[in-house]
Design an enzyme around this catalytic site. Sequence first.
Site, short mmCIF file in Angstrom:
data_model
loop_
_atom_site.label_atom_id
_atom_site.label_comp_id
_atom_site.label_asym_id
_atom_site.label_seq_id
_atom_site.Cartn_x
_atom_site.Cartn_y
_atom_site.Cartn_z
N HIS A 9 20.36 8.65 -25.68
CA HIS A 9 21.74 8.42 -24.74
C HIS A 9 21.84 7.89 -26.38
O HIS A 9 23.37 7.04 -26.33
CB HIS A 9 21.79 7.12 -23.74
CG HIS A 9 23.37 7.18 -23.31
ND1 HIS A 9 24.07 8.91 -23.94
CD2 HIS A 9 24.77 6.06 -23.17
CE1 HIS A 9 25.47 7.87 -22.92
NE2 HIS A 9 25.50 7.03 -22.88
N ASP A 35 19.44 13.49 -24.23
CA ASP A 35 20.25 12.05 -23.53
C ASP A 35 20.42 12.78 -21.90
O ASP A 35 20.83 13.58 -20.84
CB ASP A 35 21.37 12.41 -24.40
CG ASP A 35 22.61 11.22 -23.90
OD1 ASP A 35 22.15 10.35 -22.46
OD2 ASP A 35 23.56 10.80 -24.38
N TYR A 79 29.85 1.60 -20.82
CA TYR A 79 29.90 1.08 -19.61
C TYR A 79 28.85 -0.64 -19.48
O TYR A 79 28.37 -0.61 -19.74
CB TYR A 79 29.10 2.08 -18.62
CG TYR A 79 28.74 2.22 -17.13
CD1 TYR A 79 29.90 2.37 -16.27
CD2 TYR A 79 27.74 1.58 -16.34
CE1 TYR A 79 30.36 2.47 -14.71
CE2 TYR A 79 27.94 1.34 -15.32
CZ TYR A 79 28.98 1.56 -14.38
OH TYR A 79 29.41 1.64 -13.50
N SER A 136 29.73 6.88 -25.58
CA SER A 136 28.83 6.63 -23.52
C SER A 136 30.69 6.78 -22.45
O SER A 136 31.31 8.06 -22.73
CB SER A 136 28.57 5.80 -23.11
OG SER A 136 28.12 5.74 -22.51
N GLN A 137 30.99 5.39 -22.24
CA GLN A 137 32.62 5.66 -21.20
C GLN A 137 33.38 5.43 -22.10
O GLN A 137 34.08 6.01 -21.98
CB GLN A 137 31.63 4.33 -20.11
CG GLN A 137 33.40 3.47 -19.99
CD GLN A 137 33.23 2.31 -19.09
OE1 GLN A 137 33.23 2.51 -18.12
NE2 GLN A 137 33.39 1.82 -19.45
#
Length: 322
Positions: A303, A273, A92, A187-188
């Site tokens: 994360h 996370d 992201y 992640s994203q």
Amino acid sequence: MALFDLPLDELREYRSDSTEPEDFDAFWSKTLQEAREHDLDARFEPVETGLSTVRVHDVTFAGFGGHPVKGWLVLPAAAGEPLPLVVEFVGYGGGRGLPHEHLLWASTGRAHFVMDTRGQGSAWGGGGGTADPVGGAPAYPGFMTRGIDAPENYYYRRVFTDAVRAVEAARSHPLTDASRTVALGGSQGGGIALAVGGLVPDLVAVAPDVPFLCDFPRATTLTDRNPYREIGLYLKTHRGRTADALRTLSYFDGVHFAARGRAPALFSAALEDQTCPPSTVFAAFNAWAHEEKAIEVYDFNDHEGGGPYQDRARLDWLRSYA
């Protein structure tokens, strides 16, 4: 931050309460059909990087709406025949960055395609070069609420479509082997890889690390960390819109794409996370349809997840598939 989510034994059994729309498959079939009405027009321009072990192409292809989307194709310098293909999606706020940031997968003898994320690339890393020309209704700063008024308008409809088209573009290059294509990201990027895993039927493997965009009903109420918090702050202002927002988000929930996963998958989760809470990751992992699946769990990580240790795990795991 100590452990804040469910205990690990409960995570392994957890199932999301996210409701799958009845027209989920029809929605995505129509979306991709409309995108394919535009010529893919994948162009690969060699670029001089000063690197001797790889060859790099600056890629442009037509994504959602025929909009130009950028990417890098990184090939081993000696490549002379079609290679296994790794298609990567980024986290992201980031973009495709600079070519020298993407040397790992080409160093294993694979072709490596990195997709730029439209409208992003200005928060970290080496930047991006893909605009998002679509406007929308009022939104909270960030990307999570852009077009949240309706599934047809939502930002990630465009991104996920770009991602499917990125696979098609990468596969069109003569030095990539379409039959040995892997989708991955963190992640994203992991959330986008999940979507691709549910929308592209013939991948050989999918590897989403600490994936974002999963189990929206739980994520939006469990963590107050961005980017999920963008949704809560939008709803804090737009009172009474929760049901409508969750309906839109249900078309983009990694849990529902996971239920359509047709390839072996390697996930990762970090138990501290707060950005992508472990229960939301396990919701997608537990829903993943293909029987060959595994998840690496990092007990005391936030994360960042496994970081280089997860890279090592993916390198070992992918030897069996591509």
